[in-house]
Design a protein around this motif. Structure first.
Motif, PDB file in Angstrom:
ATOM      1  N   HIS A   1      -4.034  -3.287   5.107  1.00 22.65           N
ATOM      2  CA  HIS A   1      -5.212  -2.260   4.944  1.00 22.65           C
ATOM      3  C   HIS A   1      -5.071  -1.375   6.415  1.00 22.65           C
ATOM      4  O   HIS A   1      -6.258  -0.169   5.760  1.00 22.65           O
ATOM      5  N   ASP A   2      -4.793  -2.039   7.534  1.00 20.91           N
ATOM      6  CA  ASP A   2      -5.873  -1.106   8.306  1.00 20.91           C
ATOM      7  C   ASP A   2      -4.933   0.278   7.579  1.00 20.91           C
ATOM      8  O   ASP A   2      -3.905   1.010   7.724  1.00 20.91           O
ATOM      9  N   SER A   3      -6.417   1.654   7.930  1.00 20.29           N
ATOM     10  CA  SER A   3      -6.128   2.609   8.153  1.00 20.29           C
ATOM     11  C   SER A   3      -4.944   3.742   8.819  1.00 20.29           C
ATOM     12  O   SER A   3      -3.796   4.482   8.252  1.00 20.29           O
ATOM     13  N   LYS A   4      -4.322   3.028   9.977  1.00 20.73           N
ATOM     14  CA  LYS A   4      -3.289   3.791  10.757  1.00 20.73           C
ATOM     15  C   LYS A   4      -1.735   3.395  10.026  1.00 20.73           C
ATOM     16  O   LYS A   4      -1.002   4.262  10.188  1.00 20.73           O
ATOM     17  N   LEU A   5      -1.503   2.038   9.215  1.00 17.97           N
ATOM     18  CA  LEU A   5      -0.746   1.497   8.881  1.00 17.97           C
ATOM     19  C   LEU A   5      -0.906   2.201   7.260  1.00 17.97           C
ATOM     20  O   LEU A   5       0.505   2.884   6.923  1.00 17.97           O
ATOM     21  N   ALA A   6      -1.924   2.204   6.813  1.00 17.71           N
ATOM     22  CA  ALA A   6      -2.049   2.863   5.221  1.00 17.71           C
ATOM     23  C   ALA A   6      -1.545   4.296   4.701  1.00 17.71           C
ATOM     24  O   ALA A   6      -1.146   4.454   4.178  1.00 17.71           O
ATOM     25  N   ARG A   7      -2.329   5.338   6.214  1.00 18.15           N
ATOM     26  CA  ARG A   7      -1.947   7.025   5.595  1.00 18.15           C
ATOM     27  C   ARG A   7      -0.380   6.643   6.140  1.00 18.15           C
ATOM     28  O   ARG A   7      -0.568   7.678   5.847  1.00 18.15           O
ATOM     29  N   ILE A   8       0.473   6.190   6.652  1.00 22.02           N
ATOM     30  CA  ILE A   8       1.603   6.616   6.488  1.00 22.02           C
ATOM     31  C   ILE A   8       2.492   6.741   5.035  1.00 22.02           C
ATOM     32  O   ILE A   8       2.606   5.294   4.022  1.00 22.02           O
ATOM     33  N   GLU A   9       3.078   7.736   4.353  1.00 19.71           N
ATOM     34  CA  GLU A   9       3.569   8.393   3.601  1.00 19.71           C
ATOM     35  C   GLU A   9       5.245   7.376   3.019  1.00 19.71           C
ATOM     36  O   GLU A   9       5.020   7.363   2.249  1.00 19.71           O
TER      37      GLU A   9
ATOM     38  N   SER B   1       7.482   4.657   2.465  1.00 18.41           N
ATOM     39  CA  SER B   1       6.978   3.386   1.674  1.00 18.41           C
ATOM     40  C   SER B   1       7.919   2.515   2.470  1.00 18.41           C
ATOM     41  O   SER B   1       6.998   1.639   3.004  1.00 18.41           O
ATOM     42  N   HIS B   2       8.716   2.936   2.780  1.00 17.60           N
ATOM     43  CA  HIS B   2       9.544   2.349   3.440  1.00 17.60           C
ATOM     44  C   HIS B   2       9.741   1.719   4.953  1.00 17.60           C
ATOM     45  O   HIS B   2       9.090   0.540   5.627  1.00 17.60           O
ATOM     46  N   PHE B   3       9.325   2.868   5.691  1.00 14.24           N
ATOM     47  CA  PHE B   3       8.707   2.930   6.933  1.00 14.24           C
ATOM     48  C   PHE B   3       7.100   2.565   7.340  1.00 14.24           C
ATOM     49  O   PHE B   3       6.795   1.567   8.228  1.00 14.24           O
ATOM     50  N   ARG B   4       6.064   2.507   6.014  1.00 12.37           N
ATOM     51  CA  ARG B   4       5.255   1.618   6.181  1.00 12.37           C
ATOM     52  C   ARG B   4       5.563   0.176   6.201  1.00 12.37           C
ATOM     53  O   ARG B   4       4.807  -0.160   6.091  1.00 12.37           O
ATOM     54  N   PHE B   5       6.570  -0.412   5.113  1.00 15.03           N
ATOM     55  CA  PHE B   5       6.149  -2.307   5.027  1.00 15.03           C
ATOM     56  C   PHE B   5       7.183  -2.106   6.678  1.00 15.03           C
ATOM     57  O   PHE B   5       6.773  -2.890   7.349  1.00 15.03           O
ATOM     58  N   LEU B   6       8.080  -1.362   7.383  1.00 14.29           N
ATOM     59  CA  LEU B   6       8.582  -1.916   8.378  1.00 14.29           C
ATOM     60  C   LEU B   6       7.690  -2.170   9.525  1.00 14.29           C
ATOM     61  O   LEU B   6       7.378  -2.667  10.813  1.00 14.29           O
ATOM     62  N   SER B   7       6.215  -0.644   9.539  1.00 13.66           N
ATOM     63  CA  SER B   7       5.657  -0.546  10.591  1.00 13.66           C
ATOM     64  C   SER B   7       4.959  -2.280  10.259  1.00 13.66           C
ATOM     65  O   SER B   7       4.037  -2.424  11.210  1.00 13.66           O
TER      66      SER B   7
ATOM     67  N   SER C   1       7.280 -12.703  -2.540  1.00 14.38           N
ATOM     68  CA  SER C   1       6.900 -11.317  -3.803  1.00 14.38           C
ATOM     69  C   SER C   1       5.570 -10.487  -4.163  1.00 14.38           C
ATOM     70  O   SER C   1       4.934  -9.670  -4.788  1.00 14.38           O
ATOM     71  N   PHE C   2       4.605 -11.636  -3.295  1.00 16.27           N
ATOM     72  CA  PHE C   2       3.031 -11.266  -3.987  1.00 16.27           C
ATOM     73  C   PHE C   2       2.440  -9.723  -2.521  1.00 16.27           C
ATOM     74  O   PHE C   2       1.798  -8.345  -2.687  1.00 16.27           O
ATOM     75  N   LEU C   3       3.211 -10.544  -0.867  1.00 19.70           N
ATOM     76  CA  LEU C   3       2.532  -9.626   0.135  1.00 19.70           C
ATOM     77  C   LEU C   3       3.430  -8.522   0.526  1.00 19.70           C
ATOM     78  O   LEU C   3       2.897  -6.587   0.314  1.00 19.70           O
ATOM     79  N   VAL C   4       5.365  -8.330  -0.739  1.00 18.84           N
ATOM     80  CA  VAL C   4       5.733  -6.972  -0.513  1.00 18.84           C
ATOM     81  C   VAL C   4       5.807  -5.699  -0.492  1.00 18.84           C
ATOM     82  O   VAL C   4       5.781  -4.911   0.010  1.00 18.84           O
ATOM     83  N   PRO C   5       5.694  -6.599  -2.151  1.00 22.89           N
ATOM     84  CA  PRO C   5       5.477  -4.137  -3.128  1.00 22.89           C
ATOM     85  C   PRO C   5       3.540  -3.734  -2.600  1.00 22.89           C
ATOM     86  O   PRO C   5       3.889  -2.817  -2.342  1.00 22.89           O
ATOM     87  N   LEU C   6       2.541  -4.335  -1.331  1.00 24.48           N
ATOM     88  CA  LEU C   6       1.510  -4.329  -0.982  1.00 24.48           C
ATOM     89  C   LEU C   6       1.790  -3.565   0.215  1.00 24.48           C
ATOM     90  O   LEU C   6       0.803  -2.496   1.060  1.00 24.48           O
ATOM     91  N   MET C   7       3.203  -3.600   0.970  1.00 28.64           N
ATOM     92  CA  MET C   7       3.038  -3.270   2.206  1.00 28.64           C
ATOM     93  C   MET C   7       4.273  -1.699   1.868  1.00 28.64           C
ATOM     94  O   MET C   7       4.572  -1.414   3.231  1.00 28.64           O
TER      95      MET C   7
END
Length: 524
Positions: free
Chosen positions: A110-118, A120-126, A53-59
């Protein structure tokens, strides 16, 4: 007036805790075992829901993603619990999610390579795949330390005195999961705390057909009553105009778990896609694996006492660590978003119910696997508000901590050396992680902040853990400060019987592998 006799003012040290109704290898009836197993399952839901519940929204994940992670985590917890109780230490320990993995996972988020993915679902999966890759690599630490018996060699430097701060802070170190969370919704948290204490302690002698039903099922009864009360408050609109944090903590319909959960869903490995591997992520995750190992060592010692067993010999402890490493590997393959460790709250429940049966824990593992596949039913139980769990934690974490303090009975606490080691290890175990937490909350990064992210994650993760800091300080001082002349004061004569499998005849009763496997894997 005659001076009191020595037996009137002191208590003899006891190898096994007395007063338990069922110990590790004695079992209640099947009906009672199933009910107790379900109670352990309900308690394990707290951490299994809190972490995703804490981590998934951040991703960047949705409610659907959160539910899938919760289901996967419970499924793997059930498998790991069965593996640990059958082939690991064989202690009645639920293998749950670990908060130790939060620091390196947040760093990956918070890794910049992941955080810059626009997207949201693809960022979560990555991000999930990156976490999986780091966890798969890091799991090798526990697998190697455990199955090579290196951890057994390390444990030879442990003494009863060194175990006191470790086990005590396995419980006390989780204080921020207790009343601070209760305080988010005092109208259900405090009634839960009071009702749980009243049922488990003040009404423990109330019996139905010779069964102390209120003591045995205090958690289940009190959680059901307060959950119904919370649902009544939610339905009556008591929280309509309250702040968002209050609504999230108090309402029974804010988690969006039931509506998002599928009816049937069987988790499987690599369902999020192929893991990705990064050396920096893996090194940071290795620190969490080491912390998980240390915290679990303390929890295993506590569980052995609350199951009325002897302390696990070094060989058995190392075997359990190896299987815990396998559990972390499974967590990485399935994508649970956290590693595996002993569930401290479930260890405390052994003492609260006075039932340390291995069978009960294995049944609870069955419930975890079953309800993780039946999504809607599992989500129903998982919608219990967090303050209800936190109120139970106030009692159960404290109980585990007191087990750690009970190891002082095997040491000489009239020794200034022992007082010094115990005091400084406990104090620094509280103080150092608190400094790291305060610093991080203000600066938004840990005190270790260099250009090498993996180095930052490694040190920050280690020093965020109270039991880890306490063990480092206690073991170092205990083995360097007048250690040659203080074996008796440290409790080593008592400890020596339990350092090897054949050192005490009871070890075979408690820790022998099933299916005659000891014939193929003889203990050392």
């Amino acid at each position: 007036m005659a001076a009191p006799k020595i037996e009137e003012i002191s208590h003899q040290p006891m190898d096994q805790l007395q007063g338990l109704e069922y110990c590790i290898d004695s079992d209640p009836s099947w009906v009672e075992s199933i009910a107790l197993g379900f109670q352990h399952y309900i308690l394990a839901l707290g951490t299994a829901v809190m972490i995703p519940s804490f981590l998934v929204p951040l991703m960047g994940g949705s409610d659907d993603d959160k539910v899938r992670v919760v289901q996967t985590l419970l499924f793997v917890e059930g498998i790991n619990t069965l593996l640990q109780t059958l082939f690991g230490t064989r202690l009645p320990t639920v293998m749950g999610g670990s908060y130790a993995f939060m620091v390196p996972i947040i760093s990956i988020i918070h890794d910049s390579k992941l955080a810059r993915i626009e997207d949201s679902h693809f960022r979560f999966l990555s991000t999930m795949r990156a976490v999986q890759g780091a966890m798969i690599v890091a799991s090798s630490i526990q697998i190697i330390l455990g199955f090579s018996q290196l951890w057994a060699i390390c444990s030879r430097f442990f003494s009863p005195l060194g175990m006191v701060p470790l086990i005590a802070l396995v419980g006390f170190g989780l204080f921020d999961r207790g009343f601070p969370v209760v305080g988010h919704c005092v109208e259900i948290g405090i009634p839960m705390l009071i009702l749980f204490i009243v049922l488990s302690q003040y009404l423990k002698n109330f019996k139905t057909r010779q069964l102390p039903i209120l003591e045995r099922f205090a958690l289940l009864i009190s959680a059901t009553v307060i959950w119904a009360y919370a649902h009544l408050l939610t339905a009556s609109g008591a929280y309509k105009h309250r702040p968002e944090l209050t609504q999230l903590s108090c309402r029974t319909d804010k988690a969006n778990l039931i509506s998002s959960a599928p009816w049937i869903k069987i988790p499987y490995p690599l369902e999020w896609g192929a893991p990705t591997f990064d050396a920096g992520h893996a090194f940071g995750m290795m620190a969490a694996v080491l912390v998980s190992l240390i915290e679990s060592t303390g929890a295993y010692k506590a569980a052995s006492r609350l199951a009325s067993a002897t302390p696990p010999p070094a060989h058995v402890l190392s075997r359990g660590v190896g299987w815990q490493g396998i559990g972390i590997l499974l967590s990485g393959l399935f994508g649970t978003l956290t590693g595996s460790t002993v569930s401290v709250e479930n260890v405390g429940l052994l003492g609260s119910t006075r039932v340390g049966s291995r069978r009960v824990i294995q049944i609870s593992a069955g419930f975890m696997i079953f309800f993780s596949m039946l999504g809607k039913f599992g989500a129903l139980f998982a919608s219990i508000p967090f303050p209800i769990f936190a109120a139970a934690y106030c009692v159960l974490f404290g109980l585990v901590a007191s087990v750690g303090l009970s190891f002082l009975q095997f040491t000489n606490m009239n020794s200034l050396r022992n007082l010094f080691i115990t005091g400084i290890a406990l104090f620094l175990g509280f103080s150092v992680p608190e400094y790291f937490r305060e610093y991080t909350s203000k600066a938004l990064h840990g005190p270790t902040h260099t250009s090498a992210g993996w180095f930052n994650d490694f040190l920050n993760t280690i020093f965020f853990s109270s039991p880890t800091v306490a063990l480092i300080v206690a073991v170092f001082l205990d083995n360097t400060l007048d250690y040659k002349d203080s074996a008796k004061d440290r409790g080593m004569p008592w400890w020596a019987n339990f350092r090897t499998f054949k050192g005490d005849s009871r070890n075979e009763e408690f820790y022998t592998l099933p299916f005659n496997l000891n014939h193929y894997f003889p203990p050392s």
